[in-house]
Design an enzyme around this catalytic site. Structure first.
Site, PDB file in Angstrom:
ATOM      1  N   PRO A   1       0.826  -1.194   0.000  1.00 57.50           N
ATOM      2  CA  PRO A   1       0.000   0.000   0.000  1.00 57.50           C
ATOM      3  C   PRO A   1       0.867   1.253   0.000  1.00 57.50           C
ATOM      4  O   PRO A   1       1.513   1.569   0.982  1.00 57.50           O
ATOM      5  CB  PRO A   1      -0.807  -0.113   1.293  1.00 57.50           C
ATOM      6  CG  PRO A   1      -0.438  -1.425   1.895  1.00 57.50           C
ATOM      7  CD  PRO A   1       0.876  -1.780   1.320  1.00 57.50           C
ATOM      8  N   GLU A   2       0.848   1.921  -1.104  1.00 52.47           N
ATOM      9  CA  GLU A   2       1.442   3.247  -1.198  1.00 52.47           C
ATOM     10  C   GLU A   2       0.288   4.244  -1.170  1.00 52.47           C
ATOM     11  O   GLU A   2      -0.857   3.863  -0.933  1.00 52.47           O
ATOM     12  CB  GLU A   2       2.277   3.376  -2.479  1.00 52.47           C
ATOM     13  CG  GLU A   2       3.342   2.283  -2.600  1.00 52.47           C
ATOM     14  CD  GLU A   2       4.208   2.419  -3.832  1.00 52.47           C
ATOM     15  OE1 GLU A   2       4.440   3.562  -4.264  1.00 52.47           O
ATOM     16  OE2 GLU A   2       4.645   1.392  -4.365  1.00 52.47           O
TER      17      GLU A   2
END
Length: 273
Positions: free
Chosen positions: A2-3
């Site tokens: 998750p960016e």
DNA sequence: AAGTTGACCTGAGGGC
DNA sequence: TGCCCTCAGGTCAACT
């Protein structure tokens, strides 16, 4: 996983359900995340109401009527989904946040690698994890000239410079590589040896790739899922990341994977200098 | 100060 | 089928 785009996708999925919802219960099945979940956290949260669901970098913030906030980080492999009532939790799902007077709403954390975090802070933006974060790349305060200024005298590779959350918040390895491809910059070039006009192009590429990824609901390589459980689709638009051996979308060259550092970099030797 | 490396964890995939 | 190795979206802490 998750960016920024994946966390933002999660935030948008949860926001309409959680704003105004009272917390009925925190169910912890596995407290051993990056930091152990405070055993008293459930007591702190019970009966509190969610005011807003915000994002800072890769951190999700559930602000509460206490004035404080729950800080959630998804680590490398985390996701938050709205669990249908009655769905039994799996072993890789460390906690549930149960909402509503009728307990009808359950937000379930999945985190196979347990690099995620669940914390409470009375002043979340002053929390050490958040206080030193750089500007949000999709808000004012972020620009090519800002990056250029911060890069003066730095010999660190530009890819690693972009991964530093104190420089700019929310960019991880996928989008650092994609933005550098977009700007035609070699991922190992020293940050201090890039001209101001090229930093303008890089800042533009960062905004373009992040906005495109948010529009596609993020990138799902393996684990990431929306709050609904659906994957993201930006992986179909990746131009460099994970494409070693594939043709460059911009020139006759071929994408190459650079190893040796802590994490792989992907680039085209033909059009990235 | 800046840069580099190890550490925290589990799971997936490839080679043999 | 199974074992062993490598790698993975993050980032803090310790070290040079």
């Amino acid at each position: 996983m998750p960016e920024l785009p994946e966390v933002e996708t999660t935030r948008r999925g949860l926001h309409p359900w959680l704003v105004g919802a009272p917390i009925a219960e925190l169910v912890v099945r596995e407290p051993r995340l990056r930091w152990p979940i405070d055993p008293d956290l459930g007591d702190t949260l019970r009966g509190r109401t969610v005011r807003d669901v915000l994002r800072r970098g890769k951190y999700l913030l559930l602000t509460l009527d206490t004035g404080g906030a729950l800080i959630i980080h998804l680590g490398m492999s985390g996701s938050l989904t709205l669990a249908p009532p009655g769905t039994p939790p799996g072993p890789l799902e460390p906690f549930d946040l149960v909402f509503g007077h009728d307990r009808g709403l359950c937000v379930r954390m999945r985190d196979p690698r347990r690099f995620g975090a669940l914390l409470y802070s009375d002043r979340p933006l002053a929390h050490p994890l958040l206080a030193s974060l750089g500007p949000e790349p999709l808000e004012t305060g972020f620009s090519g000239s800002y990056l250029w200024r911060r890069a003066r005298g730095r010999t660190i590779a530009i890819r690693d410079f972009l991964l530093n959350g104190q420089i700019v918040a929310g960019i991880g390895n996928i989008y650092a590589n994609e933005a550098l491809f977009g700007a035609g910059i070699h991922p190992h070039r020293a940050a201090g040896r890039i001209s101001a006009p090229r930093y303008d192009a890089l800042a533009h590429a960062i905004v373009t790739v992040l906005e495109g990824a948010i529009a596609a609901g993020g990138t799902t390589l393996k684990d990431f899922a929306h709050s609904t459980g659906r994957p993201g689709y930006f992986q179909q638009q990746l131009k460099a990341y994970g494409r070693s051996g594939a043709p460059c979308p911009r020139c006759p060259g071929m994408i190459v994977r650079l190893t040796g550092g802590a994490r792989s970099a992907y680039y085209c030797p033909g059009c990235q200098r």
